[in-house]
Design a protein around this motif. Structure first.
Motif, short mmCIF file in Angstrom:
data_model
loop_
_atom_site.label_atom_id
_atom_site.label_comp_id
_atom_site.label_asym_id
_atom_site.label_seq_id
_atom_site.Cartn_x
_atom_site.Cartn_y
_atom_site.Cartn_z
N TYR A 50 47.19 22.17 -17.17
CA TYR A 50 47.46 23.60 -17.00
C TYR A 50 47.05 24.08 -15.62
CZ TYR A 50 47.89 28.54 -18.25
OH TYR A 50 48.27 29.87 -18.31
N ASP A 51 46.09 23.39 -15.01
CA ASP A 51 45.66 23.78 -13.66
C ASP A 51 46.82 23.68 -12.67
OD1 ASP A 51 45.44 21.00 -14.25
OD2 ASP A 51 44.30 20.69 -12.40
N ARG A 52 47.70 22.71 -12.88
CA ARG A 52 48.86 22.58 -12.00
C ARG A 52 49.79 23.78 -12.13
NH1 ARG A 52 50.59 16.25 -13.23
NH2 ARG A 52 48.54 15.30 -12.73
N ILE A 53 49.95 24.25 -13.37
CA ILE A 53 50.81 25.41 -13.62
C ILE A 53 50.26 26.63 -12.88
CG2 ILE A 53 51.66 27.00 -15.40
CD1 ILE A 53 51.59 24.63 -17.36
N LEU A 54 48.93 26.81 -12.95
CA LEU A 54 48.32 27.97 -12.29
C LEU A 54 48.41 27.85 -10.77
CD1 LEU A 54 45.13 28.61 -14.48
CD2 LEU A 54 47.33 29.77 -14.57
N ARG A 55 48.25 26.64 -10.25
CA ARG A 55 48.34 26.45 -8.79
C ARG A 55 49.74 26.76 -8.29
NH1 ARG A 55 44.94 21.85 -10.04
NH2 ARG A 55 42.82 22.26 -9.29
#
Length: 516
Positions: free
Chosen positions: A224-229
């Motif tokens: 999910y961190d990739r989505i936020l980035r």
């Protein structure tokens, strides 16, 4: 994508497979060493002996925590020592230790700067109340941040009102937004916040977001961190849950912090999930609390946030870039004294528990406590019982509807010695109370993320705000008394005779309470 499909494709499946592979590896090792079992057994016994000696020689550990580890080592000498080496003690790597020391030096350098008047808030506090200064001086020395004036407070007795305030403050952001949460779940609450964050990023506002990987294990999709980035947020996933075979598994980021422009800060028990604002019913009505600070004390929260960010992300910020203007701070009226503080398990200083004990032990009239869990050590039991026997009005509110049945059963087992000493215990009957507050003598209050259980007091990263004669103190008291009207007082006769299997189970739980 629905929750079932996300579970199948998400990181939970990978963790289950990883644990299964590790278990299979242990079985294979056992059969591989079958012909040389005597040597293998001797090595394991030596490991267990070394672990036992280490536990006994560790003078900084709580006796209950020692017992909780000595029992499995004695019962399972083959793997007991190995389990302790894997889970029992976390030591920082050389890089982590150097990074932590560098951050601490920066905190000390920033916080040691004398104000233009030459008189700090601690100096003023010592003149007004030497006793309050004792509280503040301990927190200053142990967590690195001093007491502050020039700070306004707003206390929130329920998650819905705090959520509305967070949205309003996020809309006003001009420079930066820092957020840090244990649990984030996709839904009404998080979607509303994320929409504002994306809009603010387009306006040039720097947005940082930190969340605990294990806390979000069942609530966020994998990566999910990739989505936020991709949306423009700077993201740090605290202590990624890559393996269960690590003592880092126990140290979770349980803090809940939101900072806007270094001028406004929020903390409390409220995570970013819909049950916290009663958007849906999970365990009955969800009662939680939080606090807003506006003014000088927010700078302490900003420093604490950046310190953990730099440690976890391996970065090096110039903290002073995020300091609010001194002339703006000077315009904020005094509202008592505030001291935001953190508790980090790596320093072996029990800041959270000591702050609670200081408040209980120095109470003269009353001390009122709300906590979702009541799994406490001998020091806390002794302090609460001594206060009650001394004539202090000691009252505690816990949930009536549990979120974890085993912990609820364990919580209730601590009622008996407290009730016998005169402590009055209530259960919040509409549902689950997640608030972590303590208020005493119309003078002191603590609002934050710290539960009265071993995990919060010993293992997790936590934060809270200590208050002396702030307007929020009376609001915390009023909220407690108001919550009593929706709570059922507990008495010894409310608990029937336990069957021997339940007594046996309770004995096991008590022995392992520090690890629950």
């Amino acid at each position: 994508m629905n929750h079932h499909l996300r579970f199948i494709l998400g990181k939970v499946l990978y963790i289950i497979l990883f644990v299964t592979i590790q278990a299979a590896a242990l079985v294979i090792m056992f059969f591989y060493f079958r012909d040389k079992f005597a040597y293998f057994y001797l090595i394991c016994i030596l490991l267990s002996l070394a672990a036992t000696i280490h536990i006994l020689n560790n003078t900084s550990s709580n006796p209950a925590y020692k017992i909780a580890w000595l029992i499995p080592i004695l019962l399972f000498p083959i793997f007991g020592g190995l389990l302790y080496l894997l889970f029992g003690k976390y030591r920082m790597t050389k890089r982590e230790r150097a990074a932590g020391q560098a951050v601490q030096r920066q905190i000390s350098a920033i916080m040691d700067i004398a104000p233009p008047s030459g008189q700090t808030a601690l100096d003023i506090l010592e003149q007004q109340s030497p006793e309050a200064a004792l509280h503040a001086r301990y927190l200053f020395r142990s967590s690195g941040t001093p007491p502050c004036g020039h700070t306004q407070t707003t206390y929130f007795p329920i998650g819905e009102t705090m959520y509305a305030a967070i949205l309003r403050e996020l809309e006003s952001a001009e420079s930066f937004i820092f957020m840090e949460y244990f649990i984030v779940d996709e839904g009404i609450m998080w979607d509303g916040i994320l929409e504002v964050l994306e809009r603010k990023i387009r306006q040039g506002v720097e947005v940082r977001f930190m969340y605990d990987d294990l806390g979000c294990l069942f609530t966020l999709p994998r990566h999910y961190d990739r989505i936020l980035r991709e949306k423009g947020l700077r993201v740090c996933v605290f202590n990624p849950f890559n393996t269960i075979l690590s003592p880092r598994f126990n140290n979770r980021d349980h803090r809940k912090i939101c900072i806007i422009d270094g001028k406004t800060g929020f903390t409390g028990g409220i995570n970013l999930a819909d049950e916290y604002i009663n958007a849906y019913e999970k365990h009955g009505h969800w009662k939680d609390t939080g606090i807003l600070l506006r003014g000088e004390a927010v700078w302490s929260m900003t420093v604490q946030y950046l310190a953990l960010w730099d440690f976890a992300a391996g970065e090096e910020d110039t903290f002073s870039r995020y300091a609010p203007p001194a002339d703006w701070i000077a315009q904020i009226p005094h509202d008592g004294f505030l001291l935001p503080y953190t508790d980090i398990p790596l320093d072996e200083e029990l800041v959270g528990e000591t702050a609670y004990l200081n408040l209980i032990n120095r109470s003269e009239d009353y001390v009122y406590i709300t906590t979702p869990y009541l799994v406490i050590d001998n020091e806390m039991i002794t302090s609460l019982c001594t206060a009650a026997k001394s004539g202090i009005d000691v009252r505690i509110i816990t949930p009536h509807v549990p979120d974890k049945k085993t912990v609820f059963f364990l919580t209730r087992s601590y009622y008996e010695p407290l009730l016998k000493a005169g402590v009055r215990i209530y259960e919040y009957t509409p549902g689950f109370i997640h608030a972590k507050t303590m208020v005493s003598d119309d003078t002191y209050a603590i609002v934050g993320t710290i539960n009265l259980d071993y995990r919060s007091l010993y293992l997790h990263l936590e934060d809270a705000v200590w208050m002396y004669r702030s307007s929020a103190v009376k609001d915390v008291k009023y909220d407690f008394l108001n919550t009593l009207t929706s709570s059922q007082e507990m008495h010894l006769e409310d608990f029937g005779h336990l069957s021997w299997p339940k007594k046996l189970w309770l004995g096991i739980l008590h022995a392992f309470a520090p690890l629950v």
